[in-house]
Design a protein around this motif. Structure first.
Motif, short mmCIF file in Angstrom:
data_model
loop_
_atom_site.label_atom_id
_atom_site.label_comp_id
_atom_site.label_asym_id
_atom_site.label_seq_id
_atom_site.Cartn_x
_atom_site.Cartn_y
_atom_site.Cartn_z
N ASP A 304 -8.05 7.19 -1.08
CA ASP A 304 -7.35 6.47 -0.01
C ASP A 304 -6.18 5.68 -0.63
OD1 ASP A 304 -6.46 4.98 2.11
OD2 ASP A 304 -8.28 3.78 2.32
N GLU A 305 -4.97 6.15 -0.44
CA GLU A 305 -3.79 5.54 -1.05
C GLU A 305 -3.60 4.08 -0.59
OE1 GLU A 305 -0.61 8.15 -0.07
OE2 GLU A 305 -0.94 9.44 -1.82
N LYS A 306 -4.12 3.74 0.58
CA LYS A 306 -3.93 2.40 1.12
C LYS A 306 -5.09 1.45 0.79
CE LYS A 306 -1.15 4.07 5.01
NZ LYS A 306 -1.00 4.10 6.49
N ALA A 307 -5.98 1.91 -0.08
CA ALA A 307 -7.18 1.13 -0.39
C ALA A 307 -6.84 -0.26 -0.93
CB ALA A 307 -8.05 1.87 -1.39
N LEU A 308 -5.81 -0.35 -1.77
CA LEU A 308 -5.45 -1.64 -2.36
C LEU A 308 -4.96 -2.64 -1.33
CD1 LEU A 308 -3.67 -0.49 -5.64
CD2 LEU A 308 -5.93 -1.50 -5.42
N ASP A 309 -4.36 -2.12 -0.25
CA ASP A 309 -3.83 -3.02 0.78
C ASP A 309 -4.94 -3.77 1.50
OD1 ASP A 309 -1.28 -2.11 0.17
OD2 ASP A 309 -1.35 -0.50 1.66
N ASN A 310 -6.12 -3.18 1.53
CA ASN A 310 -7.25 -3.78 2.25
C ASN A 310 -8.23 -4.52 1.35
OD1 ASN A 310 -6.28 -2.57 4.69
ND2 ASN A 310 -7.24 -0.64 4.07
N LEU A 311 -7.88 -4.60 0.06
CA LEU A 311 -8.80 -5.20 -0.90
C LEU A 311 -8.56 -6.71 -0.99
CD1 LEU A 311 -10.89 -3.65 -2.59
CD2 LEU A 311 -9.37 -3.87 -4.54
N LYS A 312 -9.65 -7.48 -0.96
CA LYS A 312 -9.56 -8.92 -1.09
C LYS A 312 -9.50 -9.31 -2.57
CE LYS A 312 -12.28 -9.62 3.12
NZ LYS A 312 -13.55 -10.16 3.69
N ASP A 322 -4.96 -12.17 -10.98
CA ASP A 322 -3.70 -12.92 -10.98
C ASP A 322 -2.47 -12.02 -10.92
OD1 ASP A 322 -5.09 -15.35 -11.16
OD2 ASP A 322 -5.20 -15.20 -13.35
N LYS A 323 -2.68 -10.75 -10.67
CA LYS A 323 -1.55 -9.81 -10.59
C LYS A 323 -1.12 -9.60 -9.15
CE LYS A 323 -2.67 -7.20 -14.80
NZ LYS A 323 -1.49 -7.69 -15.55
N SER A 324 0.15 -9.25 -8.97
CA SER A 324 0.67 -8.94 -7.63
C SER A 324 0.20 -7.56 -7.22
CB SER A 324 2.19 -8.97 -7.65
OG SER A 324 2.70 -7.91 -8.45
N LYS A 325 0.35 -7.23 -5.92
CA LYS A 325 -0.05 -5.91 -5.43
C LYS A 325 0.72 -4.81 -6.16
CE LYS A 325 -3.31 -6.33 -2.37
NZ LYS A 325 -3.09 -6.57 -0.96
N ALA A 326 1.99 -5.05 -6.40
CA ALA A 326 2.81 -4.06 -7.11
C ALA A 326 2.32 -3.86 -8.53
CB ALA A 326 4.27 -4.51 -7.11
N GLU A 327 1.97 -4.94 -9.20
CA GLU A 327 1.46 -4.84 -10.58
C GLU A 327 0.11 -4.13 -10.61
OE1 GLU A 327 3.25 -8.79 -12.81
OE2 GLU A 327 1.56 -9.04 -11.43
N ILE A 328 -0.73 -4.40 -9.62
CA ILE A 328 -2.03 -3.74 -9.55
C ILE A 328 -1.86 -2.24 -9.33
CG2 ILE A 328 -4.17 -3.53 -8.20
CD1 ILE A 328 -3.95 -6.54 -7.63
N LYS A 329 -0.95 -1.86 -8.44
CA LYS A 329 -0.70 -0.44 -8.18
C LYS A 329 -0.22 0.26 -9.45
CE LYS A 329 0.19 -0.70 -3.21
NZ LYS A 329 1.18 -0.50 -2.12
N TYR A 331 -0.83 -0.68 -12.54
CA TYR A 331 -1.97 -0.66 -13.47
C TYR A 331 -2.92 0.49 -13.13
CZ TYR A 331 -6.04 -2.52 -16.02
OH TYR A 331 -7.12 -2.68 -16.87
N ILE A 332 -3.25 0.63 -11.85
CA ILE A 332 -4.16 1.70 -11.42
C ILE A 332 -3.54 3.07 -11.66
CG2 ILE A 332 -5.38 2.71 -9.45
CD1 ILE A 332 -6.53 0.05 -10.53
N ALA A 333 -2.24 3.19 -11.41
CA ALA A 333 -1.55 4.47 -11.64
C ALA A 333 -1.59 4.85 -13.12
CB ALA A 333 -0.11 4.38 -11.16
N GLN A 334 -1.45 3.86 -14.00
CA GLN A 334 -1.51 4.12 -15.43
C GLN A 334 -2.91 4.58 -15.85
OE1 GLN A 334 -0.18 0.32 -16.94
NE2 GLN A 334 1.98 0.93 -16.97
N LYS A 335 -3.91 3.89 -15.32
CA LYS A 335 -5.29 4.27 -15.63
C LYS A 335 -5.60 5.68 -15.11
CE LYS A 335 -6.86 0.55 -17.71
NZ LYS A 335 -7.33 0.60 -19.12
N SER A 336 -5.09 5.99 -13.93
CA SER A 336 -5.31 7.32 -13.34
C SER A 336 -4.68 8.40 -14.22
CB SER A 336 -4.71 7.36 -11.94
OG SER A 336 -4.89 8.63 -11.36
N ALA A 337 -3.47 8.14 -14.69
CA ALA A 337 -2.78 9.12 -15.54
C ALA A 337 -3.53 9.30 -16.86
CB ALA A 337 -1.35 8.68 -15.80
N GLN A 338 -4.00 8.20 -17.42
CA GLN A 338 -4.77 8.29 -18.67
C GLN A 338 -6.04 9.12 -18.47
OE1 GLN A 338 -5.54 4.22 -19.82
NE2 GLN A 338 -3.37 3.73 -20.05
#
Length: 391
Positions: A304-312, A322-329, A331-338
């Motif tokens: 679900d690409e929008k999962a982060l938008d609904n996460l508390k 302490d990261k922004s939504k953009a930074e979290i996205k 970070y997750i994209a980097q982990k996914s690629a790895q």
């Protein structure tokens, strides 16, 4: 969704099948030789392979439980070779125990240990927690419970299998095994029987008749025999990649930390059985059937690409709070690629490893154990059901 990846390798000559990545792309890995096209495909929930394993946990069945621990990941990897009309099915495994004095007599000494689930770490956790203890073995009762209480999916393109293993007469208890199995067939569930003992004794005590009635397969095994493994030149490298892939998991939610710790625990459980079993688990973790979207943000965002938008914020792990939504996205994209890169590397090695094992297996007698019984019949029953096999 399919993504085409091209590998160059002197050792690969056939199409390899992996899990899916979210965005199509083409990548070239230089190795020196023939260009090989690799299809990466995400399992589809349009059809499922559902396998319920019913284990006798009475006093004499310690060896059976050990074989189940030794073969779980091999069974999973066998299931991933099946395709239906070119698509990888979703895989669910359920677990029952029966014949244990520690269970309720009123409930026929049976227990649903785990429902049909894609959470393979849960199956491993529950399997390693099983203990044997005396008991009355009522095969008809446990089959009926599995058929009526598990969430089986309707539809002819789904493959639904029950495997029951034990060593006492199949006709014990007040629930007729023939009626229980006929109810299974009404729901297109095939029942396979595995007798722990002499083949003829299993026939005399109705285990073969149970399989015949259930349109399944009858096997007999020596449940006290230790599983034999074939070590390969690729095992060490695969285990190193497994350690790296664990670093790509990002826990979230109330049980995220606990689930991530359980992942490491199941690694340790697999390794405690044997190095080869640990490698089999590592191979399973390179496939898309090993998914943890209930606690891992990488898998969750893949679903679900929008999962982060609904996460508390309180659901995030400490490193992301302490990261922004953009930074979290990012970070997750980097982990996914790895993770995707590591999965591809494991998959290439896994194919070479399996080719090595297949060659060595031709030199020795095939062992009759729980895992081989289930794996061999899965392939045969799958072909009868219209599935193809792609190793």
């Amino acid at each position: 969704m399919k993504t085409k990846i091209f590998y160059i390798s002197t050792l690969l000559a056939t199409t390899l099948t992996f899990g899916s990545c979210k965005n199509p792309k083409t990548e070239t890995l230089a190795h020196n030789a023939t260009l090989v096209e690799t299809t990466i495909e995400k399992p589809t929930s349009e059809n499922k392979i559902q396998v319920a394993i019913l284990l006798d946990t009475s006093n004499s069945m310690d060896g059976l439980i050990e074989q189940a621990k030794s073969r779980l990941w091999n069974i999973v990897n066998t299931l991933t070779t099946l395709k239906y009309q070119g698509k990888s099915p979703e895989i669910e495994i359920g677990l029952y125990e029966y014949g244990n004095d520690g269970l309720s007599a009123e409930g026929n000494y049976i227990r649903q240990v785990a429902p049909l689930t894609t959470d393979l770490d849960l199956i491993s956790e529950k399997l390693f927690a099983l203990r044997t203890n005396g008991g009355e073995e009522y095969c008809g009762a446990v089959i009926q419970d599995a058929v009526t209480k598990l969430s089986w999916k309707d539809g002819n393109k789904n493959m639904k299998l029950v495997y029951i293993a034990g060593n006492e007469p199949f006709n014990q208890g007040n629930i007729n095994y023939k009626e229980a199995i006929k109810n299974a067939l009404k729901n297109d569930i095939y029942v396979n029987t595995i007798f722990c003992g002499d083949k003829q004794e299993g026939i005399r005590t109705f285990w073969q008749d149970g399989a015949i009635t259930g349109n399944g397969k009858y096997f007999n095994i020596d449940s006290n025999q230790r599983v034999q493994y074939i070590n390969t030149p690729y095992d060490d490298q695969i285990t190193q990649y497994n350690q790296k892939i664990n670093e790509t998991y990002v826990s979230y939610g109330r049980k995220g930390t606990e689930k991530k710790m359980n992942q490491a625990t199941q690694d340790a459980n697999a390794e405690s059985v044997s190095k080869a079993n640990y490698v089999e688990r590592s191979v399973s973790k390179s496939k898309q059937v090993y998914k943890n979207d209930s606690w891992d943000l990488v898998d969750k965002v893949s679903e679900d690409e929008k999962a982060l938008d609904n996460l508390k914020k309180e659901e995030l792990p400490a490193e992301l709070k302490d990261k922004s939504k953009a930074e979290i996205k990012t970070y997750i994209a980097q982990k996914s690629a790895q993770r995707e890169k590591i999965q591809k590397e494991i998959s290439v090695l896994a194919k070479k490893r399996q080719e090595y094992i297949d060659t060595e297996m031709k030199k020795q007698k095939t062992q009759d154990d729980l895992g081989n019984a289930i794996a061999s019949s899965i392939i045969e029953l799958g072909k009868n059901k219209g599935y193809s096999v792609e190793k």
